[in-house]
Design an enzyme around this catalytic site. Structure first.
Site, PDB file in Angstrom:
ATOM      1  N   GLU A 143      12.377   2.654  14.061  1.00 36.76           N
ATOM      2  CA  GLU A 143      11.642   3.655  13.446  1.00 36.76           C
ATOM      3  C   GLU A 143      10.234   3.688  14.191  1.00 36.76           C
ATOM      4  O   GLU A 143       9.999   2.906  15.424  1.00 36.76           O
ATOM      5  CB  GLU A 143      11.312   3.600  11.878  1.00 36.76           C
ATOM      6  CG  GLU A 143      10.328   2.182  11.860  1.00 36.76           C
ATOM      7  CD  GLU A 143      10.138   1.903  10.414  1.00 36.76           C
ATOM      8  OE1 GLU A 143       9.800   2.669   9.344  1.00 36.76           O
ATOM      9  OE2 GLU A 143      10.007   0.650  10.176  1.00 36.76           O
ATOM     10  N   LEU A 164      11.167   1.349   6.919  1.00 35.32           N
ATOM     11  CA  LEU A 164      10.555   1.970   5.832  1.00 35.32           C
ATOM     12  C   LEU A 164      11.071   3.067   5.291  1.00 35.32           C
ATOM     13  O   LEU A 164      11.728   4.060   6.075  1.00 35.32           O
ATOM     14  CB  LEU A 164       9.038   2.094   5.949  1.00 35.32           C
ATOM     15  CG  LEU A 164       8.437   2.688   4.628  1.00 35.32           C
ATOM     16  CD1 LEU A 164       8.048   1.441   3.770  1.00 35.32           C
ATOM     17  CD2 LEU A 164       7.156   3.470   4.943  1.00 35.32           C
ATOM     18  N   TYR A 202       0.743  -1.164   0.013  1.00 37.29           N
ATOM     19  CA  TYR A 202      -0.010   0.144   0.036  1.00 37.29           C
ATOM     20  C   TYR A 202       0.778   1.365   0.049  1.00 37.29           C
ATOM     21  O   TYR A 202       1.928   1.125   0.212  1.00 37.29           O
ATOM     22  CB  TYR A 202      -0.966   0.007   1.051  1.00 37.29           C
ATOM     23  CG  TYR A 202      -0.131   0.386   2.625  1.00 37.29           C
ATOM     24  CD1 TYR A 202       0.601  -0.587   3.161  1.00 37.29           C
ATOM     25  CD2 TYR A 202      -0.258   1.453   3.044  1.00 37.29           C
ATOM     26  CE1 TYR A 202       1.095  -0.185   4.410  1.00 37.29           C
ATOM     27  CE2 TYR A 202       0.111   2.061   4.275  1.00 37.29           C
ATOM     28  CZ  TYR A 202       0.846   1.027   4.846  1.00 37.29           C
ATOM     29  OH  TYR A 202       1.715   1.371   6.086  1.00 37.29           O
ATOM     30  N   LYS A 224       6.727  -2.106   1.726  1.00 33.70           N
ATOM     31  CA  LYS A 224       5.348  -1.266   2.729  1.00 33.70           C
ATOM     32  C   LYS A 224       4.026  -2.318   2.450  1.00 33.70           C
ATOM     33  O   LYS A 224       3.223  -2.066   1.633  1.00 33.70           O
ATOM     34  CB  LYS A 224       4.948   0.163   1.919  1.00 33.70           C
ATOM     35  CG  LYS A 224       4.335   1.023   2.802  1.00 33.70           C
ATOM     36  CD  LYS A 224       4.286   2.239   2.397  1.00 33.70           C
ATOM     37  CE  LYS A 224       3.447   3.071   3.263  1.00 33.70           C
ATOM     38  NZ  LYS A 224       3.443   3.237   4.490  1.00 33.70           N
TER      39      LYS A 224
HETATM   40  N1  PDD Z   1       2.809   5.246   7.326  1.00 36.04           N
HETATM   41  N2  PDD Z   1       7.649   3.962   8.898  1.00 36.04           N
HETATM   42  C1  PDD Z   1       6.488   3.172   8.863  1.00 36.04           C
HETATM   43  C2  PDD Z   1       6.502   1.885   9.420  1.00 36.04           C
HETATM   44  C3  PDD Z   1       5.655   3.773   8.167  1.00 36.04           C
HETATM   45  O1  PDD Z   1       4.213   2.991   8.159  1.00 36.04           O
HETATM   46  C4  PDD Z   1       5.410   5.084   7.626  1.00 36.04           C
HETATM   47  C5  PDD Z   1       4.277   5.523   6.896  1.00 36.04           C
HETATM   48  C6  PDD Z   1       6.587   5.688   7.677  1.00 36.04           C
HETATM   49  C7  PDD Z   1       6.875   7.253   6.932  1.00 36.04           C
HETATM   50  O2  PDD Z   1       6.720   6.831   5.558  1.00 36.04           O
HETATM   51  P1  PDD Z   1       6.147   8.358   4.682  1.00 36.04           P
HETATM   52  O3  PDD Z   1       6.985   9.317   5.026  1.00 36.04           O
HETATM   53  O4  PDD Z   1       6.541   7.840   3.310  1.00 36.04           O
HETATM   54  O5  PDD Z   1       4.779   8.530   4.951  1.00 36.04           O
HETATM   55  C8  PDD Z   1       7.725   5.140   8.412  1.00 36.04           C
HETATM   56  C9  PDD Z   1       1.948   5.631   6.725  1.00 36.04           C
HETATM   57  C10 PDD Z   1       1.526   6.946   6.777  1.00 36.04           C
HETATM   58  C11 PDD Z   1       0.684   4.776   7.049  1.00 36.04           C
HETATM   59  O6  PDD Z   1       0.846   3.433   7.225  1.00 36.04           O
HETATM   60  O7  PDD Z   1      -0.437   5.271   7.395  1.00 36.04           O
END
Ligand code: PDD
Length: 292
Positions: free
Chosen positions: A181, A206, A33, A148
């Site tokens: 993270e 991620l 996703y 992801k």
């Molecule tokens: N989550 N680390 C994890 C485990 C994440 O699920 C996310 C993003 C990030 C940050 O990635 P980005 O800057 O590309 O949003 C880091 C999304 C927002 C979610 O699962 O809703």
């Protein structure tokens, strides 16, 4: 106005949107996703998000269900049909529908679904001005966190633990005491020398799109970035702490477990990065993470 969802080529009423019970995303988490921010009707870092989607799919040997260009068109349609000014677009691609079997079924077509969420931009701003609390939580996820996937069970448990502790986020900590993270965010500290420290983008985190954009913005300010793991002790003794993601943007952290960070107020440097990121999102073409 009714909310519109996208399901396998069709725009349908959100309440009627559904996939088959034997969709492999539903039964096996065999799906990936993306979440993209929409600011004033425009997608932030669209190219970076689509590049990451393509990479996640490739790692799982799921074919790209449509070209990047067509994905862009569907995202634009979803923004238009839902009259979305500020909020998020969520899209998910699963390997497809087939009788349950762990191995890949032959001749299967990926399923694509997309939804939107309207968000009042003022909500995040208030939190961002004060800063938030995070807790630390053990990281017991699988070891390919660069993909992801929708297999988010440990992240779900970590976020729930944060909620129950009155915190905004859980920072995950590996067996050696290093922060990887957040449960849905990337974690950062400002060290004694005023450098930004965040974990290197290996398989264990991620590769956040916001992380990349913030790195570029910081470099433009002459701020040095060190990509390395940091310990919980460094986290609690840092001059400043913050987290980044597509829905939290740049969020200052002022408390970790029971430890207050600095003087309990967001560090000036983090405030600056937060404002720069807001300004960046408002741009006509916000595409700093295109080189993902
Ligand atoms: N989550 N680390 C994890 C485990 C994440 O699920 C996310 C993003 C990030 C940050 O990635 P980005 O800057 O590309 O949003 C880091 C999304 C927002 C979610 O699962 O809703």
């Amino acid at each position: 106005m009714s909310r519109i969802a996208y399901v396998n080529g069709r725009y349908v009423n959100h309440r009627d949107a559904c996939v088959h019970i034997e969709d492999r995303g539903y039964q096996l988490s065999d799906a990936v996703y993306e979440v993209v921010t929409v600011c004033e009707g425009r997608v932030v870092d669209r190219t970076g998000h689509l590049a990451r989607l393509e990479r996640s799919l490739k790692e799982l040997r799921i074919p790209m269900p449509m070209s990047r260009r067509v994905f862009e068109l569907v995202i634009d349609q979803m923004i238009r049909r839902n009259r979305l000014r500020n909020g998020l677009v969520y899209f998910q691609v699963s390997r497809g529908v087939a009788p349950r079997d762990h191995a890949f079924p032959a001749n299967i077509r990926p399923s694509v679904v997309m939804t939107v969420k309207h968000i009042d931009p003022r909500i995040g701003r208030e939190k961002g001005e004060k800063g938030v609390k995070v807790i630390t939580y053990p990281d017991k996820r699988w070891l390919r966190r660069d993909i992801k996937t929708v297999g988010l069970l440990w992240n779900v448990l970590a976020k729930q633990a944060a909620r129950e502790a009155g915190a905004y986020e859980a920072f995950l900590v590996d067996e050696d005491g290093f922060v990887t993270e957040g449960s849905s965010t990337n974690a950062w500290i400002v060290d004694e020398d005023g450098n930004l420290v965040t974990r290197q983008a290996d398989d264990l985190i991620l590769r956040g799109i916001t992380r990349l954009a913030v790195m570029e913005l910081a470099r433009e300010q002459g701020i040095e970035i060190v990509e390395r793991p940091f310990t919980v002790e460094e986290l609690k003794n840092a001059r400043g702490v913050f987290l980044t993601s597509s829905n939290s943007f740049v969020m200052p952290v002022v408390q970790v477990d029971d430890t207050v960070i600095g003087n309990g107020k967001p560090l000036e440097m983090i405030e600056r990065l937060r404002s720069l990121y807001y300004a960046y999102m408002q741009q006509e073409q916000a595409e700093k993470a295109a080189g993902f």
